[in-house]
Design an enzyme around this catalytic site. Structure first.
Site, PDB file in Angstrom:
ATOM      1  N   ASP A  76       0.819  -1.219   0.000  1.00  0.00           N
ATOM      2  CA  ASP A  76       0.000   0.000   0.000  1.00  0.00           C
ATOM      3  C   ASP A  76       0.851   1.267   0.000  1.00  0.00           C
ATOM      4  OD1 ASP A  76      -2.614  -0.913  -0.265  1.00  0.00           O
ATOM      5  OD2 ASP A  76      -2.707  -1.484   1.841  1.00  0.00           O
ATOM      6  N   CYS A 387      16.445  -6.522 -11.035  1.00  0.00           N
ATOM      7  CA  CYS A 387      17.073  -7.228  -9.928  1.00  0.00           C
ATOM      8  C   CYS A 387      17.368  -8.691 -10.305  1.00  0.00           C
ATOM      9  CB  CYS A 387      16.206  -7.114  -8.670  1.00  0.00           C
ATOM     10  SG  CYS A 387      17.162  -7.390  -7.180  1.00  0.00           S
ATOM     11  N   HIS A 516      15.517  -1.618  -8.186  1.00  0.00           N
ATOM     12  CA  HIS A 516      14.072  -1.752  -8.414  1.00  0.00           C
ATOM     13  C   HIS A 516      13.506  -0.391  -8.831  1.00  0.00           C
ATOM     14  CE1 HIS A 516      13.480  -5.839  -6.915  1.00  0.00           C
ATOM     15  NE2 HIS A 516      14.464  -5.566  -6.077  1.00  0.00           N
ATOM     16  N   GLU A 518      11.035   0.223 -10.399  1.00  0.00           N
ATOM     17  CA  GLU A 518       9.563   0.224 -10.343  1.00  0.00           C
ATOM     18  C   GLU A 518       9.024   0.940  -9.103  1.00  0.00           C
ATOM     19  OE1 GLU A 518      11.482  -2.487 -10.100  1.00  0.00           O
ATOM     20  OE2 GLU A 518      10.712  -3.958  -8.662  1.00  0.00           O
TER      21      GLU A 518
HETATM   22  N1  GLN Z   1      17.452 -13.067  -5.097  1.00  0.00           N
HETATM   23  C1  GLN Z   1      18.276 -12.033  -5.618  1.00  0.00           C
HETATM   24  C2  GLN Z   1      19.183 -11.438  -4.567  1.00  0.00           C
HETATM   25  O1  GLN Z   1      18.936 -11.571  -3.401  1.00  0.00           O
HETATM   26  C3  GLN Z   1      17.448 -10.940  -6.266  1.00  0.00           C
HETATM   27  C4  GLN Z   1      16.606 -10.199  -5.302  1.00  0.00           C
HETATM   28  C5  GLN Z   1      15.471  -9.457  -5.947  1.00  0.00           C
HETATM   29  O2  GLN Z   1      15.109  -9.726  -7.088  1.00  0.00           O
HETATM   30  N2  GLN Z   1      14.901  -8.529  -5.213  1.00  0.00           N
HETATM   31  O3  GLN Z   1      20.162 -10.817  -4.890  1.00  0.00           O
END
Ligand code: GLN
Length: 555
Positions: A76, A387, A516, A518
């Site tokens: 949220d 990621c 990220h 996003e």
């Molecule tokens: N599992 C991967 C890491 O820990 C990618 C993590 C993710 O996509 N947030 O680096």
């Protein structure tokens, strides 16, 4: 009696069923008041004993949203940020786990001076303190209570809400969001479950000021009168939140019924002029685009029983929508289970305009993601790796272009022959100590982009800050061999020089980021990387930044 100074509080609770869009309602109220010029600050109060959302399974609880200051929060908060464009922090998110740990730590430190520590006094005071702390100079705090009225596990949040009204009187307004079903067999909107939910609230000592009824259809006058009668309210205090084409229409629907004016009036906020113009034109644009842009989201957190859940990737989904609208297309998103690609191959991806591999954890389904990356690289289909999606793209390139047989991430194969993705040194120590909670590389970090790279041209600036959430990283021991084979290291972190972005030279658009992005896309400010990806997916013109293209996303 003089009015007490201090922030005003709008408390939003839910009833009848979960999943009513209480978060969207809270975000909408925050946007509506912000658009009238008030300083607002939202806070989500989750009832879970988890200290943060980081350890929760995404198929159970939805996406983990990360703030700039590295808090792992409920999804949220993503809606709040997207609607208000206000960057939030850890003060905007609290859980019963945080509340209880603080109270217990204080008790152990003798902060209660020998008094008997009680849930109904001390836990509620801690909750109220956290809600007040979320104000941070704002005039209005919008408080979303997790769960629904009448559940035992969130009763202390409702008790805190009751006491806030007692303490701050005119500065507190309670908005209750309830469900109005239209059962297929009856064909009529039924208000009884909502009436009962209001009774539950009353039993908790709370009289709602406004009711928002979620339903397929709008609420007619007859039912507004009936609900009002049972809620001790006027029919004009009942607002409809019917199904609409996009969540971004909700604030307009509520504003048109006068909710903003009524909140301002009730909270005795100084009058100000209306300004929802940019939002209105956004909604107009959303409604008028119809040429589709087909994007495949290749992930593994979709299934829950017989149902498909989009919540695990909500920020990615919203970012793709923002970007598609920005390039004048209607987003058509397809959920592609990576385990299905492992079984059936990537053929389905051929129908798509672009492929996104989002974040993820563990070894399940990763070979499907790697196949998706291979398909994108070989076919020239635009690819955006977020990621884990960046890590998968690196592994694919290492195996199939650089010839590193057995390349993998040590997350999936601890004994990988070529650990092109490996655990970060400090993270390894944490994992050995079973220190899983809030311990990843989290929050905003700056990175420098390689001049002339697709990534740099997409962002249109040399340095950017993005939010992170990971334990594994690109293994710099392999940087030289992979670069030699044609992988472009497009960004490195300012501190530690970690590889943050990679791309494939000569590909129309194949970009992976360890971050990220996003989490930072807003409907009115679509994220530049997503816009560049969407632009490449339209295949109308080269995604290489033209001045016109740059103007879409320059700050
Ligand atoms: N599992 C991967 C890491 O820990 C990618 C993590 C993710 O996509 N947030 O680096």
């Amino acid at each position: 009696m003089p009015k007490a100074a201090g922030p005003k509080f709008i408390i939003v609770s839910g009833g009848v069923i979960s999943g009513l869009g209480k978060g969207i309602t809270t975000a909408s109220i925050a946007l509506l008041l912000k658009s009238r010029g008030y300083k607002v600050s939202p806070i989500k109060c989750d009832m879970y004993l988890n200290v943060d959302a980081g350890t929760m399974n995404p198929t159970e609880h939805g996406e983990v949203f990360v703030t700039d200051d590295g808090m792992e929060t409920d999804q949220d908060l993503g809606h709040y940020e997207r609607f208000t464009d206000i960057p939030l922090s850890r003060v905007n998110y609290t859980t019963a786990g945080q509340v209880y740990s603080t109270v217990i730590a204080k008790e152990r430190a003798f902060a209660y001076g020998g008094k008997c520590v009680e849930a109904f006094y001390d836990v509620t005071e801690e909750i109220i303190g956290r809600i007040k702390a979320a104000a941070q100079g704002a005039e209005v705090v919008i408080v979303e209570l997790g769960g629904t009225a009448g559940e035992h596990q969130n009763v202390l949040y409702f008790e805190a809400a009751r006491r806030m009204k007692l303490k701050y009187r005119d500065r507190v307004v309670h908005v209750h969001v309830g469900y109005l079903p239209v059962p297929g067999s009856i064909g009529e909107m039924k208000s009884k479950p909502l009436q009962q939910s209001i009774q539950n609230l009353n039993a908790l000592g709370i009289q709602p000021d406004f009711i928002i009824g979620r339903s397929e259809k709008s609420i007619d006058r007859k039912r507004k009168e009936k609900i009002a009668l049972f809620a001790n309210l006027e029919p004009d205090d009942i607002f409809a939140n019917p199904d609409v084409g996009s969540i971004y229409e909700v604030p307009l629907v509520l504003d048109e019924q006068g909710l903003t004016d009524r909140l301002i009036e009730r909270l005795e906020l100084p009058k100000s002029k209306k300004d929802l113009v940019p939002w209105r034109s956004l909604v107009g644009k959303i409604k008028s685009t119809d040429a589709p842009l087909k994007i495949a989201l290749v992930g593994k957190y979709f299934g829950t029983g017989d149902f498909t859940l989009e919540d695990s990737y909500v920020s990615v989904i919203e970012s793709l929508k923002h970007a598609a609208w920005a390039v004048g297309r209607k987003p058509e998103l397809f959920w592609v289970d990576s385990e299905k690609i492992e079984r059936d191959g990537p053929a389905k991806l051929a129908e798509m305009d672009g492929i996104v591999v989002p974040g993820g954890f563990g070894d399940r389904g990763i070979e499907g993601m790697i196949l998706a990356a291979k398909f994108a690289r070989e076919s020239g289909k635009p690819y955006l790796g977020l990621c884990y999606g960046m890590q998968m793209m690196t592994i694919e390139f290492a195996r199939n272009v650089a010839g590193l047989v057995g390349a993998n991430t040590t997350e999936a194969d601890p004994k990988a022959r070529h650990p092109v993705i490996h655990v970060m040194a400090d993270q390894e120590k944490k994992l050995l100590k079973l220190d899983y909670g809030g311990s990843m590389r989290l929050g905003a970090y700056e990175m420098a982009l390689k001049p002339g790279s697709m990534s740099a041209r997409s962002y249109g600036k040399p340095k950017v800050s993005e939010r992170h959430r990971h334990r594994y990283e690109f293994n710099s021991d392999y940087r030289r061999v992979l670069e030699k084979a044609g992988l472009v290291v497009a960004a490195t972190s300012q501190v530690g020089k970690l590889v943050e972005m990679v791309e494939i030279a000569g590909h129309p658009f194949m970009v992976g980021t360890q971050a990220h992005p996003e989490f930072k896309s807003r409907p009115l400010k679509p994220h530049p990387l997503f816009v560049a990806f969407a632009k490449a997916a339209t295949r109308e013109e080269s995604p290489l930044a033209t001045p016109k293209f740059q103007a879409i996303f320059s700050d």
